[in-house]
Design an enzyme around this catalytic site. Structure first.
Site, PDB file in Angstrom:
ATOM      1  CG  ASP A  31      -0.284  -0.023   2.534  1.00 57.30           C
ATOM      2  OD1 ASP A  31       0.927   0.298   2.613  1.00 57.30           O
ATOM      3  OD2 ASP A  31      -0.949  -0.346   3.528  1.00 57.30           O
ATOM      4  CG  LEU A  32       0.518   6.214   0.192  1.00 54.25           C
ATOM      5  CD1 LEU A  32       1.032   6.428  -1.223  1.00 54.25           C
ATOM      6  CD2 LEU A  32      -0.576   7.220   0.508  1.00 54.25           C
TER       7      LEU A  32
END
Length: 154
Positions: A31-32
């Site tokens: 994810d980010l």
């Protein structure tokens, strides 16, 4: 590569009654923040479960193609303990813990080395095309009985 020179997809193996499935974390899995997105652990477990059943002789595709049904996750409990990140080498260990007429319960553990990252208990039920649970083939029940985890790796 197989004996006939054709490349084969990645697969796992049984060590006693435990199925072991290696996974590499790719950029798309993160994810980010740079850690594995929580839902991807379920994907790793699903791949491991499908590979385990195939290796054990459970012909899910044959039953599905014959119009007799398919497995559906009926219950799931997951615990996240530590994050995994890009390029980590993970291992998904899967064990059959219980079998009923229409379902099988499987415990999955995702590790990086000896560190447990996530654990899940999954119950998969065989569901007829009507959407109702249906009995698993007798041959499958026999296979599961031989694989039920009994606290040893034999």
């Amino acid at each position: 590569m197989s004996d006939d020179g054709v490349d084969q997809p990645q697969g796992g193996r049984f060590e006693g009654r435990e199925h072991r499935y290696p996974v590499r974390v790719f950029f798309e899995d993160t994810d980010l923040s740079g850690v594995v997105y929580h839902a991807n652990y379920l994907r790793y477990m699903e791949r491991a479960r499908s590979d385990m059943l195939r290796l054990a002789g459970i012909d899910q595709r044959g039953v599905h193609d014959a119009g007799e049904g398919a497995y559906a996750v009926a219950d799931l409990a997951i615990r996240y303990r530590a994050p995994a990140g890009l390029d980590d080498a993970l291992l998904v260990a899967s064990r059959i813990v219980a079998v009923r007429a229409a379902s099988v319960a499987i415990h999955h553990t995702v590790r990086r080395g000896s560190l447990v990252l996530a654990e899940a208990d999954v119950t998969a039920a065989l569901v007829a095309p009507s959407g109702r649970p249906t009995r698993q083939p007798a041959a499958w029940l026999d296979i599961y009985q031989r694989l039920i985890w009994q606290g040893t790796n034999s």
